[in-house]
Each structure stands twice: as structure tokens, then as C-alpha cells.
Design a protein around this motif. Structure first.
Motif, PDB file in Angstrom:
ATOM      1  N   ARG A 195      -0.316  -8.200 -14.545  1.00 59.97           N
ATOM      2  CA  ARG A 195       0.039  -9.263 -15.120  1.00 59.97           C
ATOM      3  C   ARG A 195       1.764  -9.565 -14.955  1.00 59.97           C
ATOM      4  O   ARG A 195       2.480  -8.498 -15.500  1.00 59.97           O
ATOM      5  CB  ARG A 195      -0.318  -9.561 -16.667  1.00 59.97           C
ATOM      6  CG  ARG A 195      -1.745  -9.656 -16.968  1.00 59.97           C
ATOM      7  CD  ARG A 195      -1.952 -10.091 -18.375  1.00 59.97           C
ATOM      8  NE  ARG A 195      -3.339  -9.942 -18.663  1.00 59.97           N
ATOM      9  CZ  ARG A 195      -4.384 -10.755 -18.337  1.00 59.97           C
ATOM     10  NH1 ARG A 195      -4.100 -11.635 -17.560  1.00 59.97           N
ATOM     11  NH2 ARG A 195      -5.528 -10.513 -18.856  1.00 59.97           N
ATOM     12  N   LYS A 217       6.216  -1.711 -10.284  1.00 57.75           N
ATOM     13  CA  LYS A 217       4.812  -2.597 -10.552  1.00 57.75           C
ATOM     14  C   LYS A 217       5.220  -4.029 -10.397  1.00 57.75           C
ATOM     15  O   LYS A 217       4.324  -4.613  -9.544  1.00 57.75           O
ATOM     16  CB  LYS A 217       4.458  -2.235 -11.803  1.00 57.75           C
ATOM     17  CG  LYS A 217       3.862  -0.917 -12.219  1.00 57.75           C
ATOM     18  CD  LYS A 217       3.092  -0.665 -13.543  1.00 57.75           C
ATOM     19  CE  LYS A 217       2.838   0.636 -13.919  1.00 57.75           C
ATOM     20  NZ  LYS A 217       2.330   0.778 -15.105  1.00 57.75           N
ATOM     21  N   LYS A 254      -0.165 -12.365   0.283  1.00 57.29           N
ATOM     22  CA  LYS A 254      -1.595 -13.246   0.128  1.00 57.29           C
ATOM     23  C   LYS A 254      -1.258 -14.630   0.362  1.00 57.29           C
ATOM     24  O   LYS A 254      -1.937 -15.524   1.137  1.00 57.29           O
ATOM     25  CB  LYS A 254      -2.114 -13.254  -1.236  1.00 57.29           C
ATOM     26  CG  LYS A 254      -2.589 -11.612  -1.640  1.00 57.29           C
ATOM     27  CD  LYS A 254      -3.125 -11.912  -3.036  1.00 57.29           C
ATOM     28  CE  LYS A 254      -3.584 -10.140  -3.191  1.00 57.29           C
ATOM     29  NZ  LYS A 254      -3.824 -10.140  -4.635  1.00 57.29           N
ATOM     30  N   ALA A 256       3.794  -6.022  -7.276  1.00 50.03           N
ATOM     31  CA  ALA A 256       2.852  -7.188  -7.549  1.00 50.03           C
ATOM     32  C   ALA A 256       3.327  -8.728  -6.620  1.00 50.03           C
ATOM     33  O   ALA A 256       2.561  -9.305  -6.127  1.00 50.03           O
ATOM     34  CB  ALA A 256       2.645  -7.490  -8.872  1.00 50.03           C
ATOM     35  N   LYS A 264       0.946  -1.398  -0.042  1.00 53.37           N
ATOM     36  CA  LYS A 264      -0.069   0.053   0.052  1.00 53.37           C
ATOM     37  C   LYS A 264       0.803   1.410   0.094  1.00 53.37           C
ATOM     38  O   LYS A 264       0.599   2.135  -0.479  1.00 53.37           O
ATOM     39  CB  LYS A 264      -0.933  -0.002   1.219  1.00 53.37           C
ATOM     40  CG  LYS A 264      -2.063  -1.177   1.222  1.00 53.37           C
ATOM     41  CD  LYS A 264      -2.891  -0.897   2.395  1.00 53.37           C
ATOM     42  CE  LYS A 264      -4.042  -2.038   2.272  1.00 53.37           C
ATOM     43  NZ  LYS A 264      -4.699  -2.098   3.811  1.00 53.37           N
ATOM     44  N   ASP A 299      -2.644  -0.512 -10.702  1.00 51.54           N
ATOM     45  CA  ASP A 299      -3.732  -1.193 -10.505  1.00 51.54           C
ATOM     46  C   ASP A 299      -2.867  -2.894 -10.442  1.00 51.54           C
ATOM     47  O   ASP A 299      -2.922  -3.589 -11.182  1.00 51.54           O
ATOM     48  CB  ASP A 299      -4.749  -1.201 -11.619  1.00 51.54           C
ATOM     49  CG  ASP A 299      -5.815  -2.158 -11.527  1.00 51.54           C
ATOM     50  OD1 ASP A 299      -6.029  -2.866 -10.339  1.00 51.54           O
ATOM     51  OD2 ASP A 299      -6.594  -2.325 -12.385  1.00 51.54           O
ATOM     52  N   LEU A 300      -2.740  -3.126  -9.116  1.00 51.94           N
ATOM     53  CA  LEU A 300      -2.112  -4.359  -8.910  1.00 51.94           C
ATOM     54  C   LEU A 300      -2.994  -5.422  -8.921  1.00 51.94           C
ATOM     55  O   LEU A 300      -2.580  -6.798  -9.285  1.00 51.94           O
ATOM     56  CB  LEU A 300      -1.371  -4.401  -7.611  1.00 51.94           C
ATOM     57  CG  LEU A 300      -0.193  -3.318  -7.437  1.00 51.94           C
ATOM     58  CD1 LEU A 300       0.474  -3.668  -5.962  1.00 51.94           C
ATOM     59  CD2 LEU A 300       0.802  -3.664  -8.556  1.00 51.94           C
ATOM     60  N   ASP A 301      -4.593  -5.512  -8.822  1.00 57.99           N
ATOM     61  CA  ASP A 301      -5.154  -6.429  -8.966  1.00 57.99           C
ATOM     62  C   ASP A 301      -5.361  -6.946 -10.207  1.00 57.99           C
ATOM     63  O   ASP A 301      -5.546  -8.390 -10.426  1.00 57.99           O
ATOM     64  CB  ASP A 301      -6.533  -5.897  -8.534  1.00 57.99           C
ATOM     65  CG  ASP A 301      -6.785  -5.514  -6.937  1.00 57.99           C
ATOM     66  OD1 ASP A 301      -5.943  -6.181  -6.480  1.00 57.99           O
ATOM     67  OD2 ASP A 301      -7.609  -4.676  -6.547  1.00 57.99           O
ATOM     68  N   ASN A 302      -4.937  -6.306 -11.161  1.00 55.11           N
ATOM     69  CA  ASN A 302      -4.958  -6.463 -12.669  1.00 55.11           C
ATOM     70  C   ASN A 302      -3.935  -6.659 -13.207  1.00 55.11           C
ATOM     71  O   ASN A 302      -3.851  -6.804 -14.498  1.00 55.11           O
ATOM     72  CB  ASN A 302      -6.144  -5.604 -13.414  1.00 55.11           C
ATOM     73  CG  ASN A 302      -7.437  -5.727 -12.993  1.00 55.11           C
ATOM     74  OD1 ASN A 302      -8.247  -7.007 -12.865  1.00 55.11           O
ATOM     75  ND2 ASN A 302      -8.000  -4.705 -12.739  1.00 55.11           N
ATOM     76  N   SER A 327       3.030  -8.441  -2.969  1.00 55.15           N
ATOM     77  CA  SER A 327       1.644  -8.659  -2.803  1.00 55.15           C
ATOM     78  C   SER A 327       1.150 -10.100  -2.828  1.00 55.15           C
ATOM     79  O   SER A 327       0.427 -10.414  -1.916  1.00 55.15           O
ATOM     80  CB  SER A 327       0.560  -7.674  -3.821  1.00 55.15           C
ATOM     81  OG  SER A 327      -0.676  -8.114  -3.564  1.00 55.15           O
ATOM     82  N   PHE A 328       1.367 -10.695  -3.801  1.00 52.18           N
ATOM     83  CA  PHE A 328       1.490 -12.235  -3.884  1.00 52.18           C
ATOM     84  C   PHE A 328       1.799 -12.946  -2.467  1.00 52.18           C
ATOM     85  O   PHE A 328       1.299 -13.703  -2.297  1.00 52.18           O
ATOM     86  CB  PHE A 328       2.077 -12.591  -5.237  1.00 52.18           C
ATOM     87  CG  PHE A 328       2.012 -13.966  -5.191  1.00 52.18           C
ATOM     88  CD1 PHE A 328       0.901 -14.867  -5.760  1.00 52.18           C
ATOM     89  CD2 PHE A 328       3.286 -14.929  -5.050  1.00 52.18           C
ATOM     90  CE1 PHE A 328       0.946 -16.543  -5.585  1.00 52.18           C
ATOM     91  CE2 PHE A 328       3.411 -16.088  -4.990  1.00 52.18           C
ATOM     92  CZ  PHE A 328       2.327 -16.833  -5.390  1.00 52.18           C
TER      93      PHE A 328
END
Length: 185
Positions: free
Chosen positions: A92, A161, A172, A165, A73, A87-90, A168-169
Motif C-alpha cells: 500500500r 519499498k 504497468k 512499488a 525485480k 511483497d509489492l503485489d500487496n 512497478s506501477f
């Protein structure tokens, strides 16, 4: 981030220099100080308008803290403040090596789910240790990349980016592992 705080500079709110590196102890102390000054309990005998302002400011402080304490964040926020919306949710992944690592991690987690109870703890510990090392490596790399970025070099944006990402992965996966450990108890 929520629309309420999307234009807010949380570094300025806490009196911190814009940096990917944040002293969490100092951040927590600053949060406590700000909350002590604006907590709604201090405004019990105030007007409704003053109570609403205090409550709103408390929410902004808590939102700012949640953004700055989390490396993903915080990184997205730093980019946003520099005019780059991520937009890390989308997103690739472009890092082929990490794509392979991601598949390996998923396979290891599936293996843990299939193992007998005695072997699971060792596998989980091994996965966590490897993830923690990978996470720390990317955090260190992000510190350097963000310094370059904040010095005005936009050539590192794609690396930022990708690295954000990846962490972030990993975050999770840590959550997934915690859920798996709870299910074993």
C-alpha cells in the motif's frame, strides 16, 4: 521470483558486485557467455543426466538475467539477499503525493480513451514523457537509497519499498499505454 531461483544470488552467478546499478550491456554479454557454455545444444551427445543439468543451468541463467535486467525485480532481489522479503503485489502506497499522481495518471489514460483519434497521439506522448521523467527520477533515487541500504543502513527499507512499488506501477502503466496504442492502430 520462482522458488527455483529464490535462494540463488544472481549477482554472484554473473560475477557482478551487488548493486542496484547494472550495466545492461555487460550483463547481456555475461549472459551470452554463460549460455554458450551451458546451452543444451552443446550436450546433444551427452548423458540424460548431463542434459538435464545443462537445461536447468540454462533456465537459472535466463531467470537470473530477467531478474537483474528489470529494476523492480533487481531491487526486490537485492532486498531478498539481505534478508528482507518484499511483497509489492500487496503493498500500500504511503507517499500521498504519488497517490495523487497515480490518480492523475489514471484520469489522463481515461481521457485518452475518450478522445477522438486525432488528439490521442499527443496525449499519449505527453503521458509517456511525464512517466519517463518520473521513472528516471525514481531510478536515480533508488540508486542512492540502495547504496545506503547495501552499506548496512536499514532505515531506508520503507523508502525502498515505496519507490520500488512506484516504479512497478509505472512499468504497468507503460504496458497499458502500449496496449492502448496497439488498439488505436
Amino acid at each position: 521470483m520462482t522458488s527455483e531461483g529464490s535462494s540463488q544470488d544472481f549477482f554472484a552467478l554473473f560475477g557482478l558486485q551487488k548493486s542496484f546499478v547494472v550495466d545492461e550491456h555487460k550483463l547481456n554479454s555475461l549472459r551470452e557467455k554463460l549460455l554458450s557454455e551451458t546451452h543444451p545444444d552443446r550436450f546433444v551427445s551427452s548423458t540424460e543426466s548431463q542434459k538435464k543439468v545443462a537445461l536447468k543451468y540454462t533456465k537459472i541463467i535466463n531467470l537470473g538475467f530477467s531478474v537483474l535486467v528489470d529494476p523492480v525485480k533487481r531491487g526486490v532481489h537485492l532486498c531478498h539477499l539481505s534478508g528482507i522479503d518484499l511483497d509489492l503485489d500487496n503493498f500500500r502506497f504511503t507517499d500521498q503525493i504519488f497517490l495523487e499522481k497515480q490518480l492523475e495518471i489514471r484520469e489522463e489514460i481515461e481521457e485518452v480513451k475518450e478522445k477522438n483519434i486525432e488528439g490521442r497521439g499527443v496525449l499519449i506522448s505527453s503521458i509517456e514523457k511525464n512517466l519517463a521523467n518520473t521513472f528516471e527520477g525514481f531510478i536515480l533515487s533508488l540508486c542512492e537509497k540502495f547504496q545506503i541500504f547495501l552499506d548496512g543502513n536499514m532505515e531506508v527499507v520503507n523508502d525502498l519499498k515505496n519507490s520500488l512499488a512506484i516504479i512497478s506501477f509505472i512499468q504497468k502503466v507503460f504496458v497499458e499505454i502500449d496496449e492502448l496504442k496497439r488498439s488505436l492502430n
